[in-house]
Design a protein around this motif. Structure first.
Motif, PDB file in Angstrom:
ATOM      1  N   ASP A  30      -6.217  25.507 -40.819  1.00 36.46           N
ATOM      2  CA  ASP A  30      -6.754  24.198 -41.203  1.00 36.46           C
ATOM      3  C   ASP A  30      -5.634  23.304 -41.742  1.00 36.46           C
ATOM      4  OD1 ASP A  30      -8.947  22.410 -41.384  1.00 36.46           O
ATOM      5  OD2 ASP A  30      -9.265  22.904 -43.495  1.00 36.46           O
ATOM      6  N   ASP A  35      -7.365  19.687 -43.490  1.00 37.56           N
ATOM      7  CA  ASP A  35      -6.935  19.519 -44.880  1.00 37.56           C
ATOM      8  C   ASP A  35      -6.660  20.838 -45.594  1.00 37.56           C
ATOM      9  OD1 ASP A  35      -9.482  20.401 -44.921  1.00 37.56           O
ATOM     10  OD2 ASP A  35     -10.273  18.859 -46.253  1.00 37.56           O
ATOM     11  N   GLY A  36      -6.632  21.921 -44.829  1.00 39.21           N
ATOM     12  CA  GLY A  36      -6.164  23.184 -45.392  1.00 39.21           C
ATOM     13  C   GLY A  36      -7.152  23.969 -46.238  1.00 39.21           C
ATOM     14  N   ASP A  37      -8.413  23.548 -46.240  1.00 36.63           N
ATOM     15  CA  ASP A  37      -9.360  24.216 -47.144  1.00 36.63           C
ATOM     16  C   ASP A  37     -10.357  25.134 -46.438  1.00 36.63           C
ATOM     17  OD1 ASP A  37     -10.922  22.413 -45.806  1.00 36.63           O
ATOM     18  OD2 ASP A  37     -11.930  21.619 -47.579  1.00 36.63           O
ATOM     19  N   HIS A  38     -10.226  25.292 -45.143  1.00 37.56           N
ATOM     20  CA  HIS A  38     -11.298  25.986 -44.423  1.00 37.56           C
ATOM     21  C   HIS A  38     -11.506  27.439 -44.879  1.00 37.56           C
ATOM     22  CE1 HIS A  38     -14.348  26.548 -41.445  1.00 37.56           C
ATOM     23  NE2 HIS A  38     -13.706  27.564 -40.906  1.00 37.56           N
ATOM     24  N   ARG A 180     -12.196  16.217 -38.745  1.00 40.83           N
ATOM     25  CA  ARG A 180     -10.918  15.627 -39.150  1.00 40.83           C
ATOM     26  C   ARG A 180      -9.868  15.622 -38.053  1.00 40.83           C
ATOM     27  NH1 ARG A 180     -10.743  15.334 -44.641  1.00 40.83           N
ATOM     28  NH2 ARG A 180     -12.314  16.645 -45.605  1.00 40.83           N
TER      29      ARG A 180
HETATM   30 MG    MG Z   1     -10.932  21.523 -43.996  1.00 35.26          MG
END
Ligand code: MG
Ligand code: ADP
Length: 215
Positions: A30, A35-38, A180
């Motif tokens: 992610d 945004d790197g939160d998956h 996104r």
């Molecule tokens: Mg995310």
């Protein structure tokens, strides 16, 4: 095979364990196109779902309640877009097994297919748009087709797991039309979709559950 609420408690625990083990990897995926939160989102959601389902009294709660409980817990724990998508998936699974005290093979398969359908309808995504639908749709279709041609539940899920893995891999070459990543155009080519990757993990967990329950 007969699947009870007690079995579903085990299933949600299995999913939470497998997702937790891949949390960092999912965040990395992610990070490349989102945004790197998956990983954090899926871990929080699956953990909350497993805990809430584990807290049910299996003598009192039917499978539909287990799925609905998982849906609520997942939604409350997750702020990212995967929250409502999986909450809808679990709600639809619950609706598919409404009024059943326990599930036979076909009912479990219908619940699984309902998850894919729910995600697709909630996100309004079609296969080919670089989302989790690219893992869920082919997996559900593979399982349903195999079932229609007389395969066992275990065979259906073996095929579903494989279809999910291939579907996830195929997202690498796609541009994104939803979420996104859709803002990044061609820059996402070469990267696997994180939601498809977590979907392949969840579907593999379900497959392992079926294998275990099948003896
Ligand atoms: Mg995310
Ligand atoms: P967010 O993008 O809000 O941070 P997550 O990181 O938890 O949410 O999840 C991202 C994943 O959600 C994507 O990789 C994609 O697979 C999936 N996704 C996003 N939008 C949709 C949609 N409309 N339909 C299906 N899946 C979607």
């Amino acid at each position: 095979m007969v699947i009870t609420t007690k079995d579903l408690q085990r299933l949600f625990a299995l999913i939470a364990e497998d997702i937790s083990a891949q949390r960092g990897h999912l965040c990395e995926l992610d990070g490349a196109i989102g945004d790197g939160d998956h990983g954090l989102a899926m871990d929080a959601g699956c953990e909350a779902a497993a805990k809430a389902v584990a807290a049910l009294d299996p003598a009192q709660a039917a499978p539909t309640t287990a799925f609905n409980t998982a849906a609520k817990a997942f939604l409350n724990a997750v702020g990212a877009s995967s929250g409502p998508l999986y909450a809808t998936a679990f709600m639809r699974a619950g609706a598919a097994v409404k009024d059943r005290p326990e599930l036979g093979d076909e009912e479990f398969l219908r619940a699984f297919a309902a998850m894919a359908q729910g995600i697709e309808e909630r996100g309004k995504a079609e296969p080919g748009e670089k989302t989790m639908v690219d893992a869920w749709r082919p997996a559900a279709d593979a399982a349903l087709e195999a079932w229609a041609s007389g395969a066992s539940l275990r065979e259906c899920f073996d095929l579903a797991e494989r279809a999910a893995r291939l579907g996830c891999e195929a997202t690498r070459d796609m541009t994104a039309a939803k979420g996104r990543a859709s803002r990044l155009g061609d820059r996402v080519i070469g990267h696997i979709d994180p939601g498809a990757a977590s979907a392949a993990i969840v579907i593999a967990s379900i497959t392992n559950f079926v294998r275990g329950a099948d003896g």
